[in-house]
Design an enzyme around this catalytic site. Sequence first.
Site, short mmCIF file in Angstrom:
data_model
loop_
_atom_site.label_atom_id
_atom_site.label_comp_id
_atom_site.label_asym_id
_atom_site.label_seq_id
_atom_site.Cartn_x
_atom_site.Cartn_y
_atom_site.Cartn_z
N SER A 88 59.63 -9.06 -68.12
CA SER A 88 61.07 -9.30 -68.25
C SER A 88 61.36 -10.80 -68.22
CB SER A 88 61.78 -8.62 -67.08
OG SER A 88 63.10 -9.09 -66.97
N TYR A 113 63.17 -7.26 -58.29
CA TYR A 113 62.77 -6.80 -59.64
C TYR A 113 61.91 -7.86 -60.32
CZ TYR A 113 63.26 -5.72 -64.64
OH TYR A 113 63.02 -5.48 -65.98
#
Length: 231
Positions: A88, A113
Amino acid sequence: MIILITGCSGFIGSHLCEKILTSHIANNHSLHKQCFVVDVVIHLASSAGVRYSIENPGLYIRNNVNKYVKLIQGCKSFEINSLLYASSSSVYGLNEDYPFSEDAILNNLNSPYAITKKCMEDFSSMYSRLYNMQIIGMRFFTEYGPRGRPDMAPYKFLKAIRDTIQLYGDPEHTIRDFTYIDDIIDEISKLLERRNKLPQCDVFNFGSGNPIQLNRFLNICEENVGKQAKT
Ligand SMILES: NC(=O)c1ccc[n+]([C@@H]2O[C@H](COP(=O)([O-])OP(=O)(O)OC[C@H]3O[C@@H](n4cnc5c(N)ncnc54)[C@H](O)[C@@H]3O)[C@@H](O)[C@H]2O)c1
């Protein structure tokens, strides 16, 4: 080529499966071939979303890191030597050095995350060396399109404006790179085709390369809803 895709009922996974199945049917390939041999794994299953990870870090560590390590070990056991996985743009964290380079030092992470995605990248380079496997990371930026996740900015903004909910944050100073889902699926397909020419372990940015200021994005949302946002 036999491809195993994890997270296939999710946003990106469902679009990727749709494209691969459509091209299989168009090329008259059988979809019912019985096999135990997988050529490549595309790993998209994850707990996604930055905000929720702050409240539930344990879930993200279990789902994104522990399960990923198990998957790599499974690939090793079944002699699957090629793995593409979703990382990501969150790994760039508070970095403001636009455009982001894959070579940037990643020491500004600001969510559990992001840390799990960075951890996946670190495990990838370690296992790639240890098991002599090809493991390639795709750093997705903010994707949008049909079947997009409701927790993502475009849907949240449109809903907030429609329901006259106050939007917080500083639209002047934040910029984002939005990428349309079809462009991402094309890029994944190209990566699949070229994978024999790629290094054993690498990571690539998967963004549009055209970041826009949040203010501009907000104006586009307002135009589409036909209403001024409450900021
Ligand atoms: N959509 C984006 O803009 C974006 C941006 C950056 C990174 N990513 C990454 O891309 C990948 C796909 O994202 P998405 O937007 O399609 O997310 P999504 O939530 O729509 O899809 C993920 C899918 O994985 C499944 N899943 C989660 N944990 C699982 C597990 N342990 N076993 C089996 N299935 C499991 C979920 O049920 C879901 O169907 C994720 O790894 C995400 O972190 C997405």
